[in-house]
Design a protein around this motif. Structure first.
Motif, PDB file in Angstrom:
ATOM      1  N   ARG A 263       0.622  -1.271   0.177  1.00 56.10           N
ATOM      2  CA  ARG A 263       0.130   0.089  -0.118  1.00 56.10           C
ATOM      3  C   ARG A 263       0.926   0.598  -0.019  1.00 56.10           C
ATOM      4  O   ARG A 263       0.865   2.405  -0.786  1.00 56.10           O
ATOM      5  N   MET A 264       2.251   1.028   0.830  1.00 57.24           N
ATOM      6  CA  MET A 264       2.984   2.470   1.495  1.00 57.24           C
ATOM      7  C   MET A 264       3.240   2.760  -0.711  1.00 57.24           C
ATOM      8  O   MET A 264       4.059   3.820  -0.947  1.00 57.24           O
ATOM      9  N   VAL A 265       3.969   1.677  -1.319  1.00 59.82           N
ATOM     10  CA  VAL A 265       4.658   1.104  -2.436  1.00 59.82           C
ATOM     11  C   VAL A 265       3.303   2.106  -3.476  1.00 59.82           C
ATOM     12  O   VAL A 265       4.628   2.671  -4.273  1.00 59.82           O
ATOM     13  N   GLU A 266       2.328   1.690  -3.038  1.00 61.88           N
ATOM     14  CA  GLU A 266       1.590   2.183  -4.071  1.00 61.88           C
ATOM     15  C   GLU A 266       1.406   3.818  -3.798  1.00 61.88           C
ATOM     16  O   GLU A 266       1.423   4.658  -4.346  1.00 61.88           O
ATOM     17  N   ILE A 267       1.044   4.044  -2.688  1.00 65.86           N
ATOM     18  CA  ILE A 267       1.629   6.068  -2.268  1.00 65.86           C
ATOM     19  C   ILE A 267       2.521   6.317  -2.624  1.00 65.86           C
ATOM     20  O   ILE A 267       2.740   8.035  -3.176  1.00 65.86           O
ATOM     21  N   ALA A 268       3.294   6.157  -3.173  1.00 66.85           N
ATOM     22  CA  ALA A 268       4.516   6.542  -3.292  1.00 66.85           C
ATOM     23  C   ALA A 268       4.567   6.640  -4.665  1.00 66.85           C
ATOM     24  O   ALA A 268       5.134   7.491  -5.083  1.00 66.85           O
ATOM     25  N   LYS A 269       4.165   5.968  -5.797  1.00 63.43           N
ATOM     26  CA  LYS A 269       4.607   6.043  -6.758  1.00 63.43           C
ATOM     27  C   LYS A 269       2.848   7.163  -7.535  1.00 63.43           C
ATOM     28  O   LYS A 269       3.600   8.404  -7.995  1.00 63.43           O
ATOM     29  N   ARG A 270       1.943   6.792  -6.899  1.00 67.66           N
ATOM     30  CA  ARG A 270       1.092   8.081  -6.771  1.00 67.66           C
ATOM     31  C   ARG A 270       2.534   9.839  -6.257  1.00 67.66           C
ATOM     32  O   ARG A 270       1.235  10.543  -7.683  1.00 67.66           O
ATOM     33  N   ASN A 271       2.543   9.815  -5.467  1.00 68.18           N
ATOM     34  CA  ASN A 271       2.852  10.959  -4.842  1.00 68.18           C
ATOM     35  C   ASN A 271       4.650  10.952  -6.170  1.00 68.18           C
ATOM     36  O   ASN A 271       4.331  12.349  -6.319  1.00 68.18           O
ATOM     37  N   ALA A 272       4.798  10.337  -6.539  1.00 72.92           N
ATOM     38  CA  ALA A 272       5.781  10.773  -8.234  1.00 72.92           C
ATOM     39  C   ALA A 272       5.726  10.924  -9.126  1.00 72.92           C
ATOM     40  O   ALA A 272       5.866  12.408  -9.129  1.00 72.92           O
ATOM     41  N   LEU A 273       4.286  10.887  -9.127  1.00 76.95           N
ATOM     42  CA  LEU A 273       3.683  10.625 -10.598  1.00 76.95           C
ATOM     43  C   LEU A 273       3.461  12.729  -9.997  1.00 76.95           C
ATOM     44  O   LEU A 273       3.014  13.507 -11.206  1.00 76.95           O
ATOM     45  N   GLU A 274       2.701  12.999  -8.900  1.00 82.54           N
ATOM     46  CA  GLU A 274       2.299  14.290  -8.887  1.00 82.54           C
ATOM     47  C   GLU A 274       3.442  15.408  -8.395  1.00 82.54           C
ATOM     48  O   GLU A 274       2.932  16.199  -9.174  1.00 82.54           O
ATOM     49  N   ALA A 275       4.620  14.592  -8.368  1.00 87.99           N
ATOM     50  CA  ALA A 275       5.879  15.662  -7.988  1.00 87.99           C
ATOM     51  C   ALA A 275       6.489  15.979  -9.909  1.00 87.99           C
ATOM     52  O   ALA A 275       7.829  16.478 -10.059  1.00 87.99           O
ATOM     53  N   GLY A 276       6.003  15.109 -10.955  1.00 90.73           N
ATOM     54  CA  GLY A 276       6.516  14.940 -12.191  1.00 90.73           C
ATOM     55  C   GLY A 276       7.719  14.141 -12.161  1.00 90.73           C
ATOM     56  O   GLY A 276       8.527  13.661 -13.173  1.00 90.73           O
ATOM     57  N   PHE A 277       7.645  12.894 -10.762  1.00 87.60           N
ATOM     58  CA  PHE A 277       8.789  11.572 -11.730  1.00 87.60           C
ATOM     59  C   PHE A 277       8.336  10.385 -11.631  1.00 87.60           C
ATOM     60  O   PHE A 277       9.246   9.439 -11.243  1.00 87.60           O
ATOM     61  N   GLY A 278       7.165  10.193 -12.494  1.00 92.15           N
ATOM     62  CA  GLY A 278       6.943   9.206 -12.397  1.00 92.15           C
ATOM     63  C   GLY A 278       7.723   8.132 -12.703  1.00 92.15           C
ATOM     64  O   GLY A 278       7.631   7.064 -12.317  1.00 92.15           O
ATOM     65  N   GLU A 279       8.184   8.630 -14.220  1.00 93.61           N
ATOM     66  CA  GLU A 279       8.991   7.275 -14.853  1.00 93.61           C
ATOM     67  C   GLU A 279       9.944   7.217 -14.491  1.00 93.61           C
ATOM     68  O   GLU A 279      10.537   6.675 -14.576  1.00 93.61           O
ATOM     69  N   LEU A 280      10.692   8.260 -13.854  1.00 93.05           N
ATOM     70  CA  LEU A 280      12.512   8.498 -13.434  1.00 93.05           C
ATOM     71  C   LEU A 280      12.437   7.742 -11.784  1.00 93.05           C
ATOM     72  O   LEU A 280      13.690   7.562 -11.655  1.00 93.05           O
ATOM     73  N   ILE A 281      11.727   8.105 -11.245  1.00 93.65           N
ATOM     74  CA  ILE A 281      11.905   6.941  -9.757  1.00 93.65           C
ATOM     75  C   ILE A 281      11.208   5.569  -9.769  1.00 93.65           C
ATOM     76  O   ILE A 281       9.758   5.207 -10.277  1.00 93.65           O
ATOM     77  N   ASP A 282      12.255   4.468  -9.206  1.00 93.73           N
ATOM     78  CA  ASP A 282      11.747   2.793  -9.920  1.00 93.73           C
ATOM     79  C   ASP A 282      10.931   2.970  -8.250  1.00 93.73           C
ATOM     80  O   ASP A 282      12.234   2.435  -7.171  1.00 93.73           O
ATOM     81  N   PHE A 283       9.775   2.610  -8.109  1.00 91.60           N
ATOM     82  CA  PHE A 283       9.063   2.116  -6.722  1.00 91.60           C
ATOM     83  C   PHE A 283       8.692   0.352  -6.744  1.00 91.60           C
ATOM     84  O   PHE A 283       8.103   0.341  -7.823  1.00 91.60           O
ATOM     85  N   LYS A 284       9.357  -0.568  -5.634  1.00 92.07           N
ATOM     86  CA  LYS A 284       9.059  -1.919  -6.195  1.00 92.07           C
ATOM     87  C   LYS A 284       8.484  -2.082  -4.348  1.00 92.07           C
ATOM     88  O   LYS A 284       9.327  -1.755  -3.607  1.00 92.07           O
ATOM     89  N   GLN A 285       7.730  -2.715  -4.421  1.00 93.09           N
ATOM     90  CA  GLN A 285       7.410  -4.111  -2.771  1.00 93.09           C
ATOM     91  C   GLN A 285       8.367  -5.191  -2.727  1.00 93.09           C
ATOM     92  O   GLN A 285       8.828  -5.916  -3.767  1.00 93.09           O
ATOM     93  N   MET A 286       8.966  -4.638  -1.763  1.00 97.35           N
ATOM     94  CA  MET A 286      10.399  -5.072  -1.374  1.00 97.35           C
ATOM     95  C   MET A 286      11.315  -5.953   0.042  1.00 97.35           C
ATOM     96  O   MET A 286      10.683  -4.674   0.207  1.00 97.35           O
ATOM     97  N   GLN A 287      11.290  -6.758   0.952  1.00 92.18           N
ATOM     98  CA  GLN A 287      11.641  -6.476   1.806  1.00 92.18           C
ATOM     99  C   GLN A 287      13.498  -6.493   1.839  1.00 92.18           C
ATOM    100  O   GLN A 287      13.754  -6.147   1.190  1.00 92.18           O
ATOM    101  N   VAL A 288      13.766  -5.726   2.680  1.00 86.11           N
ATOM    102  CA  VAL A 288      15.214  -4.722   2.635  1.00 86.11           C
ATOM    103  C   VAL A 288      16.311  -6.232   1.715  1.00 86.11           C
ATOM    104  O   VAL A 288      16.544  -5.685   1.495  1.00 86.11           O
ATOM    105  N   LEU A 289      16.028  -7.168   3.001  1.00 83.31           N
ATOM    106  CA  LEU A 289      17.364  -8.328   2.547  1.00 83.31           C
ATOM    107  C   LEU A 289      16.793  -8.322   1.183  1.00 83.31           C
ATOM    108  O   LEU A 289      18.310  -9.549   1.125  1.00 83.31           O
ATOM    109  N   ASP A 290      16.131  -8.510   0.322  1.00 77.93           N
ATOM    110  CA  ASP A 290      16.280  -9.015  -1.313  1.00 77.93           C
ATOM    111  C   ASP A 290      17.005  -7.744  -2.472  1.00 77.93           C
ATOM    112  O   ASP A 290      17.054  -7.972  -3.187  1.00 77.93           O
ATOM    113  N   PHE A 291      17.253  -7.043  -1.419  1.00 78.25           N
ATOM    114  CA  PHE A 291      18.597  -6.194  -2.550  1.00 78.25           C
ATOM    115  C   PHE A 291      19.454  -6.803  -2.626  1.00 78.25           C
ATOM    116  O   PHE A 291      20.530  -7.451  -2.121  1.00 78.25           O
TER     117      PHE A 291
END
Length: 378
Positions: A263-291
């Motif tokens: 749910r937070m990832v979806e909010i982050a994507k919407r915020n990025a779109l609003e800020a004009g960075f929709g295509e520039l920032i890659d948000f995804k659901q993932m736990q930190v240890l899968d980095f």
């Protein structure tokens, strides 16, 4: 043009960064707890509101004087040149605070300040009876510290952390001003990969993108002083034009954010779109240890959970330990974590290169900085 005494307010621990921001804009500064003083004209009021990323507000300092009695407060306020800033029909609510002072009743201080300003304005303008207060709003603060009263007028309106891109937020959002400070402290540059593994609503990644493309944080919002008669529209048009010219919209960015909560990832994507960075920032659901990454010389900035609920602390301690172990595989990456955990370094398995005390709201935290070694890239 009028010369004003101005002050940029800041959260505790961030004053030095705000002073650096102001110096980079060409101002001479003087710093006190939570405040950075500078001088400027109308154009500078607009410019600093538009460009300061880490400050809370920009205020005009109308005056300062000793005030140990209500009479001293009344006469001191009345002696200040309010008519040079406010029109006779100005709406001027008064807020106040008092610390370590004989005049400790804040409601009384506010009421006396209001009366004194009314008296001054009526006398200067030859008015009888009440003042109408149907005009533009000027938010006045009377602040008394150690028996010295300082009167200010807020030029920002909504706090400068309100950039205008946040459509939604999570339970404990990081303020945009603090997020920008975390990026500044890391000395990240836009030619380096950037990752936030606890992205929440995306604030740190979005602030990094704005810094990376040199986009003025106040470009897409309004300020209370835009309504003031002496802050002409052409001043605002000019500073917004300057900001548009200064932005580097073509700067490529390698910014990504992840969170375990979809749910937070979806909010982050919407915020990025609003800020004009929709295509520039890659948000995804993932736990930190899968980095995983093949990139070198990257920067990881995170604000991991603080473990305020029973049973959470052990899981968070284990996660910090796992991150420390995981990042050994990426020795050229620098890791920056904001945490209230006092045993963070012990858990991470490494002494921080540096750490800095910061407040996330009212929570005392440390910003742990683990610098990576430079890669051998030619």
């Amino acid at each position: 043009m009028t010369k004003f005494n101005l002050v940029a307010t800041a959260a505790m621990g961030l004053e030095a960064i705000v002073a650096d921001e102001l110096k980079a804009l060409g101002y001479e500064t003087r710093t006190e707890n939570g405040k950075v003083y500078f001088e400027g004209e109308e154009h500078d009021i607009a410019r600093t509101n538009l460009w300061l990323r880490v400050a809370d507000r920009v205020k005009i300092v109308v005056g300062s004087f000793p005030a140990r009695t209500f009479d001293q407060l009344f006469e001191g306020v009345k002696a200040l040149p309010w008519e040079k800033i406010m029109p006779v029909d100005a709406e001027f609510p008064v807020t106040g605070k008092s610390v370590k002072s004989k005049l400790y009743s804040v409601p009384d201080c506010q009421s006396i300040t209001k009366k004194a300003i009314v008296e001054r304005m009526k006398k200067v303008h030859g008015r009888l009876g009440m003042l109408e207060e149907t005009g533009p709003k000027f938010k006045i603060e009377v602040s008394i510290l150690k028996d010295v009263a300082t009167l200010t007028i807020d030029t920002s309106g909504a706090g400068l952390h309100k950039r205008g891109y946040r459509t939604e937020q999570g339970e404990a959002p990081l303020k945009e001003t603090l997020a920008a400070a975390l990026v500044y402290i890391s000395k990240w540059t836009p030619n380096r990969p950037f990752v936030d593994p606890f992205c929440g609503s995306g604030t740190i990644a979005l602030e990094a993108a704005m810094i990376g493309q040199n986009i003025a944080p106040g470009y897409n919002r309004e300020f209370i002083s835009e309504e003031w008669p002496f802050m002409k529209q052409e001043i605002w048009d000019e500073v917004r034009d300057e900001a548009d010219q200064a932005a580097n919209y073509d700067q490529p960015l390698q910014i990504s954010g992840s969170d375990i909560d979809h749910r937070m990832v979806e909010i982050a994507k919407r915020n990025a779109l609003e800020a004009g960075f929709g295509e520039l920032i890659d948000f995804k659901q993932m736990q930190v240890l899968d980095f995983t990454t093949h990139a070198e010389d990257g920067v990881m900035i995170g604000n991991p959970p603080y473990g305020e609920r029973i049973g959470e602390v052990e899981a968070i301690e284990q996660m910090i330990s796992d991150i420390g172990h995981m990042m050994k595989a990426y020795p050229t990456w620098s890791v920056y974590m904001l945490s209230s955990m006092e045993n963070f370094e012990e858990l991470y398995g490494r002494r921080a290169t540096k750490k800095r005390k910061l407040f996330n709201g009212f929570i005392r935290t440390d910003y742990y900085q683990f610098w990576g070694r430079k890669s051998q890239k030619k």
